[in-house]
Design a protein around this motif. Structure first.
Motif, PDB file in Angstrom:
ATOM      1  N   MET A   1       8.828 -32.447  -2.634  1.00 24.78           N
ATOM      2  CA  MET A   1       7.830 -33.489  -2.944  1.00 24.78           C
ATOM      3  C   MET A   1       7.314 -34.136  -1.663  1.00 24.78           C
ATOM      4  O   MET A   1       6.114 -34.354  -1.514  1.00 24.78           O
ATOM      5  CB  MET A   1       8.441 -34.560  -3.854  1.00 24.78           C
ATOM      6  CG  MET A   1       8.505 -34.219  -5.284  1.00 24.78           C
ATOM      7  SD  MET A   1       9.137 -35.666  -6.188  1.00 24.78           S
ATOM      8  CE  MET A   1       9.484 -34.937  -7.740  1.00 24.78           C
TER       9      MET A   1
ATOM     10  N   THR B   1      14.349 -30.750  -4.611  1.00 26.43           N
ATOM     11  CA  THR B   1      13.096 -31.170  -5.251  1.00 26.43           C
ATOM     12  C   THR B   1      12.459 -32.323  -4.488  1.00 26.43           C
ATOM     13  O   THR B   1      11.243 -32.335  -4.256  1.00 26.43           O
ATOM     14  CB  THR B   1      13.360 -31.577  -6.715  1.00 26.43           C
ATOM     15  OG1 THR B   1      13.939 -30.468  -7.406  1.00 26.43           O
ATOM     16  CG2 THR B   1      12.090 -32.007  -7.414  1.00 26.43           C
ATOM     17  N   GLN B   2      13.276 -33.261  -4.069  1.00 30.23           N
ATOM     18  CA  GLN B   2      12.756 -34.405  -3.323  1.00 30.23           C
ATOM     19  C   GLN B   2      12.168 -33.951  -1.980  1.00 30.23           C
ATOM     20  O   GLN B   2      11.100 -34.420  -1.586  1.00 30.23           O
ATOM     21  CB  GLN B   2      13.858 -35.439  -3.102  1.00 30.23           C
ATOM     22  CG  GLN B   2      13.338 -36.738  -2.503  1.00 30.23           C
ATOM     23  CD  GLN B   2      14.384 -37.844  -2.529  1.00 30.23           C
ATOM     24  OE1 GLN B   2      15.560 -37.608  -2.801  1.00 30.23           O
ATOM     25  NE2 GLN B   2      13.950 -39.052  -2.264  1.00 30.23           N
TER      26      GLN B   2
ATOM     27  N   ALA C   1       9.132 -40.247  -9.944  1.00 34.16           N
ATOM     28  CA  ALA C   1       9.134 -38.788 -10.093  1.00 34.16           C
ATOM     29  C   ALA C   1      10.559 -38.241 -10.129  1.00 34.16           C
ATOM     30  O   ALA C   1      10.888 -37.377 -10.947  1.00 34.16           O
ATOM     31  CB  ALA C   1       8.354 -38.142  -8.955  1.00 34.16           C
TER      32      ALA C   1
END
Length: 176
Positions: A117, A113-114, A132
């Motif tokens: 992003m 996910t990071q 986030a």
């Protein structure tokens, strides 16, 4: 003339179990293919199709077991019970998957996910990234994932049951 009524519990249990096994089977296939971190779009589509098919066939079984009659309320009860049973079993599987089978799943998912992003928003500050990721981490706890699985199962089960019930309903005639 005796009214025959199918058992909502029996139908809900049978079709809920079938639905749970189908969706768990898809999850296992995704895991074996090494795609569990990507969460492929076709997994959700296949699970939705399985849910719709199991609910529709469950409603057909109820209707045929009730002499060809089924009210909208019966359709909703039956469909929601199918969804509830499948949701409970599926959520238990998800919990076991992320705590026992693949305990590194959540950290791996957070890393993926990071990376996404950063890819999608390279100008994000570290503070924004931390905020986030903190929110994302809260939603990826095993119990939150369990609850979200249950909510999603019941929500989609309700929608499918409502639409199918409206199409398939056949009220018993009332005699005055």
């Amino acid at each position: 003339m005796e009214n025959q009524t199918a058992s909502v519990k029996k139908i809900g249990l049978n079709y809920g179990l079938i639905l749970a096994l189908l969706t768990i089977g898809v999850s296992v296939i995704v895991y074996v293919l090494g795609m569990h971190l990507e969460q492929p779009w076709w997994q959700s589509v296949l699970n939705f199709i399985f849910m719709a098919v199991c609910i529709v066939y469950g409603l057909k079984a109820f209707k045929s077991g009730s002499g060809g009659f089924m009210s909208l309320g019966d359709a909703l009860k039956t469909g929601l019970l199918i969804s509830l049973i499948a949701g409970v079993i599926g959520s238990i599987f998800t919990y076991l998957f992320i705590t026992v089978i693949e305990p590194d799943f959540i950290p791996q998912m957070l890393d993926a996910t990071q990376e996404k992003m950063i890819e999608q928003n390279p100008n994000m500050t570290q503070e924004q990234m931390d905020m986030a990721m903190g929110m994302t981490e809260k939603f990826m706890s095993p119990w939150i994932m369990f609850a979200m699985g249950m909510i999603a199962s019941l929500f989609f089960g309700f929608i499918i049951s409502l639409i199918s019930g409206l199409i398939m309903k056949q009220n018993r005639p009332t005699y005055e």
